[in-house]
Design an enzyme around this catalytic site. Sequence first.
Site, PDB file in Angstrom:
ATOM      1  N   TYR A  65      -9.734  12.421   3.067  1.00 19.59           N
ATOM      2  CA  TYR A  65      -9.829  12.078   1.648  1.00 19.59           C
ATOM      3  C   TYR A  65     -11.062  12.699   1.023  1.00 19.59           C
ATOM      4  CZ  TYR A  65      -6.044   8.809   2.467  1.00 19.59           C
ATOM      5  OH  TYR A  65      -4.836   8.248   2.793  1.00 19.59           O
ATOM      6  N   HIS A 118       0.203  11.789  -6.359  1.00 18.47           N
ATOM      7  CA  HIS A 118      -0.398  11.913  -5.026  1.00 18.47           C
ATOM      8  C   HIS A 118       0.677  11.807  -3.942  1.00 18.47           C
ATOM      9  CE1 HIS A 118      -3.575  11.490  -1.955  1.00 18.47           C
ATOM     10  NE2 HIS A 118      -2.635  10.790  -1.355  1.00 18.47           N
ATOM     11  N   GLU A 119       1.524  10.783  -4.073  1.00 19.59           N
ATOM     12  CA  GLU A 119       2.579  10.580  -3.065  1.00 19.59           C
ATOM     13  C   GLU A 119       3.629  11.687  -3.137  1.00 19.59           C
ATOM     14  OE1 GLU A 119       0.396   7.544  -1.783  1.00 19.59           O
ATOM     15  OE2 GLU A 119       2.025   8.629  -0.803  1.00 19.59           O
ATOM     16  N   HIS A 177      -7.136   0.100   5.104  1.00 14.39           N
ATOM     17  CA  HIS A 177      -7.173   1.044   6.210  1.00 14.39           C
ATOM     18  C   HIS A 177      -7.799   0.451   7.469  1.00 14.39           C
ATOM     19  CE1 HIS A 177      -6.489   3.257   2.617  1.00 14.39           C
ATOM     20  NE2 HIS A 177      -6.063   4.275   3.320  1.00 14.39           N
ATOM     21  N   HIS A 230       0.854  -1.193   0.000  1.00 17.50           N
ATOM     22  CA  HIS A 230       0.000   0.000   0.000  1.00 17.50           C
ATOM     23  C   HIS A 230       0.888   1.241   0.000  1.00 17.50           C
ATOM     24  CE1 HIS A 230      -3.994   1.725   0.494  1.00 17.50           C
ATOM     25  NE2 HIS A 230      -3.394   2.669   1.180  1.00 17.50           N
ATOM     26  N   ALA A 231       0.718   2.099  -1.003  1.00 14.03           N
ATOM     27  CA  ALA A 231       1.629   3.239  -1.196  1.00 14.03           C
ATOM     28  C   ALA A 231       1.646   4.154   0.027  1.00 14.03           C
ATOM     29  CB  ALA A 231       1.184   4.027  -2.428  1.00 14.03           C
ATOM     30  N   HIS A 238       2.667  14.663  -1.193  1.00 14.63           N
ATOM     31  CA  HIS A 238       2.999  14.610   0.239  1.00 14.63           C
ATOM     32  C   HIS A 238       4.451  15.034   0.465  1.00 14.63           C
ATOM     33  CE1 HIS A 238      -0.693  12.907   1.694  1.00 14.63           C
ATOM     34  NE2 HIS A 238      -0.585  11.809   0.993  1.00 14.63           N
ATOM     35  N   GLU A 250      -3.638  15.828   1.435  1.00 16.64           N
ATOM     36  CA  GLU A 250      -4.086  14.819   0.462  1.00 16.64           C
ATOM     37  C   GLU A 250      -4.378  15.425  -0.906  1.00 16.64           C
ATOM     38  OE1 GLU A 250      -3.496  11.956   3.239  1.00 16.64           O
ATOM     39  OE2 GLU A 250      -3.670  11.917   1.071  1.00 16.64           O
TER      40      GLU A 250
HETATM   41  C1  LIG Z   1       3.587   7.634   6.693  1.00  9.63           C
HETATM   42  C2  LIG Z   1       2.234   7.811   6.114  1.00  9.63           C
HETATM   43  O1  LIG Z   1       1.319   7.065   6.352  1.00  9.63           O
HETATM   44  N1  LIG Z   1       2.069   8.877   5.294  1.00  9.63           N
HETATM   45  C3  LIG Z   1       0.778   9.149   4.654  1.00  9.63           C
HETATM   46  C4  LIG Z   1       0.811  10.537   4.048  1.00  9.63           C
HETATM   47  C5  LIG Z   1       0.758  11.580   5.141  1.00  9.63           C
HETATM   48  O2  LIG Z   1      -0.226  11.549   5.882  1.00  9.63           O
HETATM   49  O3  LIG Z   1       1.695  12.364   5.233  1.00  9.63           O
HETATM   50  C6  LIG Z   1       0.571   8.171   3.507  1.00  9.63           C
HETATM   51  O4  LIG Z   1       1.435   8.058   2.682  1.00  9.63           O
HETATM   52  N2  LIG Z   1      -0.588   7.464   3.487  1.00  9.63           N
HETATM   53  C7  LIG Z   1      -0.838   6.452   2.452  1.00  9.63           C
HETATM   54  C8  LIG Z   1      -2.004   6.810   1.549  1.00  9.63           C
HETATM   55  C9  LIG Z   1      -1.954   5.887   0.313  1.00  9.63           C
HETATM   56  C10 LIG Z   1      -3.153   5.974  -0.641  1.00  9.63           C
HETATM   57  C11 LIG Z   1      -4.477   5.809   0.056  1.00  9.63           C
HETATM   58  O5  LIG Z   1      -4.575   5.118   1.056  1.00  9.63           O
HETATM   59  N3  LIG Z   1      -5.534   6.385  -0.549  1.00  9.63           N
HETATM   60  C12 LIG Z   1      -6.900   6.124  -0.081  1.00  9.63           C
HETATM   61  C13 LIG Z   1      -7.882   7.108  -0.723  1.00  9.63           C
HETATM   62  C14 LIG Z   1      -7.412   7.662  -2.008  1.00  9.63           C
HETATM   63  C15 LIG Z   1      -7.494   6.901  -3.187  1.00  9.63           C
HETATM   64  C16 LIG Z   1      -7.074   7.443  -4.379  1.00  9.63           C
HETATM   65  C17 LIG Z   1      -6.518   8.753  -4.402  1.00  9.63           C
HETATM   66  O6  LIG Z   1      -6.092   9.318  -5.580  1.00  9.63           O
HETATM   67  C18 LIG Z   1      -6.409   9.489  -3.221  1.00  9.63           C
HETATM   68  C19 LIG Z   1      -6.835   8.927  -2.029  1.00  9.63           C
HETATM   69  C20 LIG Z   1      -7.310   4.705  -0.509  1.00  9.63           C
HETATM   70  O7  LIG Z   1      -6.565   4.098  -1.298  1.00  9.63           O
HETATM   71  O8  LIG Z   1      -8.341   4.262   0.003  1.00  9.63           O
HETATM   72  C21 LIG Z   1      -3.045   4.854  -1.668  1.00  9.63           C
HETATM   73  C22 LIG Z   1      -2.751   5.471  -2.991  1.00  9.63           C
HETATM   74  C23 LIG Z   1      -3.295   6.889  -2.910  1.00  9.63           C
HETATM   75  C24 LIG Z   1      -3.120   7.271  -1.453  1.00  9.63           C
HETATM   76  C25 LIG Z   1      -1.877   8.260   1.137  1.00  9.63           C
HETATM   77  O9  LIG Z   1      -0.913   8.601   0.445  1.00  9.63           O
HETATM   78  O10 LIG Z   1      -2.771   9.043   1.522  1.00  9.63           O
HETATM   79 ZN   LIG Z   2      -2.275  10.761   0.661  1.00  8.18          ZN
END
Ligand SMILES: CC(=O)N[C@@H](CC(=O)O)C(=O)NC[C@H](CC1(C(=O)N[C@@H](Cc2ccc(O)cc2)C(=O)O)CCCC1)C(=O)O
Ligand SMILES: [Zn+2]
Length: 671
Positions: free
Chosen positions: A530, A363-364, A493, A326-327, A367, A391
């Site tokens: 989100y 997206h990443e 999650h 998970h990214a 951050h 986000e």
């Molecule tokens: C150390 C740490 O944890 N760092 C935090 C960042 C921080 O808080 O500083 C972080 O990297 N969180 C991971 C999380 C990953 C993803 C995610 O979980 N996305 C949601 C919802 C969504 C889906 C599509 C989209 O385009 C945007 C959002 C899902 O997939 O359900 C999966 C790929 C996309 C974003 C993220 O990057 O937010």
């Molecule tokens: Zn994010």
Amino acid sequence: PEHYPEDIDKIADEVQAKEFLADFNSSAEEVWNAYIEASWTYESNISEHNKQAMLEKKLEMSNHTLTYGLKAREFDPTDFQDQSLKRMLSKMRDIHSAGLPEQELRMYNDLVATMETKYSVAEVCRANGTCHSLDPDLNKIMAESRDYMELLFAWQGWRNASGRTIRQDYVRYIQLANKAARLNGHSDNGASWRSVYETPTFEQDLERLWRELEPLYLNLHAYVRRALYKKYGAKHVNLRGPIPAHLLGNMWAQAWSNIYDLLAPYPNATQVDATPAMVAKGWDAQKMFEESEHFFTSLGLKPMPPEFWNKSMLEKPTDGRKVVCHASAWDFNNRKDFRCGTTDLQIKQCTVVNMYDLVTVHHEMGHVQYFLQYKDQPVSFRDGANPGFHEAIGDVLALSVSTPKHLHSIGLLDKVETNPESDINYLMKIALDKICFLPFGYLMDQWRWKVFDGRISEGEYNKEWWSLRLKYQGVCPPVPRTEEDFDAGAKYHIPANVPYVRVQRALSQNIMFPGHWGRFWLPSHLVERYFISYVIQFQFHEALCRAANHSGPLHTCDIYRSKEAGKLLGFKLTPAMCLSLGRKVMQLGSSRPWPEAMALLTGQPHMSALPLVKYFQPLIDWLERENSKNGDICGWPEYDWTPPRGEWALAAALAPTTAPSTREGKVDFLG
Ligand SMILES: CC(=O)N[C@@H](CC(=O)O)C(=O)NC[C@H](CC1(C(=O)N[C@@H](Cc2ccc(O)cc2)C(=O)O)CCCC1)C(=O)O
Ligand SMILES: [Zn+2]
């Protein structure tokens, strides 16, 4: 005098409390960094040794919270002048899970790590022995297969392999989380969260935004249902019912752009998918990240520091290591000299070469750019203006990158037409991810709140999960579900205990304290980060396009190379400048209340869905015409309809409790 007046003790107390807090912050940083480092090591190389090392650091963090939390309780801040001090002390008094007896605390921490590990290593195996991971195998089937049964193999198999195996752990985890909450004087874990972080208008804001956007979702849902009806037939899709959840191109039906080819409004107009060209031109993960970095620097924002490239994990390892795919983007902020210092930044992503992942890359990288821009703020302010801001950054840039014009300029589309049909095609593709996510983002933590505060009991976890999925998304499970299943646990999650809602610590405006001006921490509140991000990213896009002097419809805007747009977000700090804290949105971090950051960027302080509606307006009009032309209705009045079960009764009888046995990809019932 033989004794000091009462208030001398109070003042001494307040000074002492301030020193106590400074001591907490500095020691907390060390403990927290040790935990982040151990988490990275574990997530990028899952092993028992790395898990134990991470759990040790987590226990040290809990002991730190406990020690300082108990000490904080000795102060009586009633008469303190400094509101921030009072706020911080009251937050520290709530020691969360650290209040559990050690054995139960170890169990609690172990459960969360175990659930995330089970999720990350889960696989679905075919009768012939080949096994598939979620990332990339099952995600690829969900995105590309158009075979009802094969999609079901992946969908049901994943839930058997992940959710089912996690269910008991989750029950135990909830029990411990609620016990910890009660030890802190709350009724349950949900209340514990909601109490410490006041949510003045959190629920109402969210509800209002959802009500404004629901009609757009319902029109899109009706149109997509019609296309799936054409593809899979009346047996599997009811035009007045919910859509079977495995037909939408994504394991959780949270983003539908992968089934665009089934529903392109004008198949002969410009297509908008860059994946074929990315593969044909030999793009790899490195190239995707470099392309993203190039877009950020074209705006005058910062390049990645050198160690980013050699410390990040941009592809799934092929050396047999198990990782959390998970990214995620990591800010180690492990540099003491935060003034003008650097900080270690890394991304972990099992990148696949396709358009969907190119958006995730941005997206990443959004951050990481934020981490870079606020690194010179004091630790307490190294956060997004609110979690939704963090986000949104990457997604905003991806709105420009995804335009046919931009994709053409980087060689990923061979021709671009600007005509109404191509515009509708493009808007449809974007809507399938941005609009279809909203009900999912909205329901994710509703289920979790209700589980925490007991409104959803253990015996109805799955029933309630599906009633929320029906109510907000209008999807239904393609096969019967029981309480043996735990479908919420099939979404990262939940087992990883990562909330969609995040805490937003807010600062007051400058106010007059006795003798000095200052600000204090307001009661923090929760942000459905989100969901909020999907709304504000269109406000940001509109503002940045205005700064870039874009003319024409908002959805055709590409801010590439616009230094004016970049200046609103942040800028490349020359070393000398790092001492003067910049006034750009990302540089502010969370040092100013988020409406100020919103006003800096968009010229007004409110969150609003109007720019999102304006962006999609041409598609909204088109969908309403198209649905009435097809005689389609919005919503799913036949809410209790389900796809045929007959063949599954046979399959259930034939196949063991794991995924239906299959030959190569095909499910073979009669063999
Ligand atoms: C150390 C740490 O944890 N760092 C935090 C960042 C921080 O808080 O500083 C972080 O990297 N969180 C991971 C999380 C990953 C993803 C995610 O979980 N996305 C949601 C919802 C969504 C889906 C599509 C989209 O385009 C945007 C959002 C899902 O997939 O359900 C999966 C790929 C996309 C974003 C993220 O990057 O937010
Ligand atoms: Zn994010």
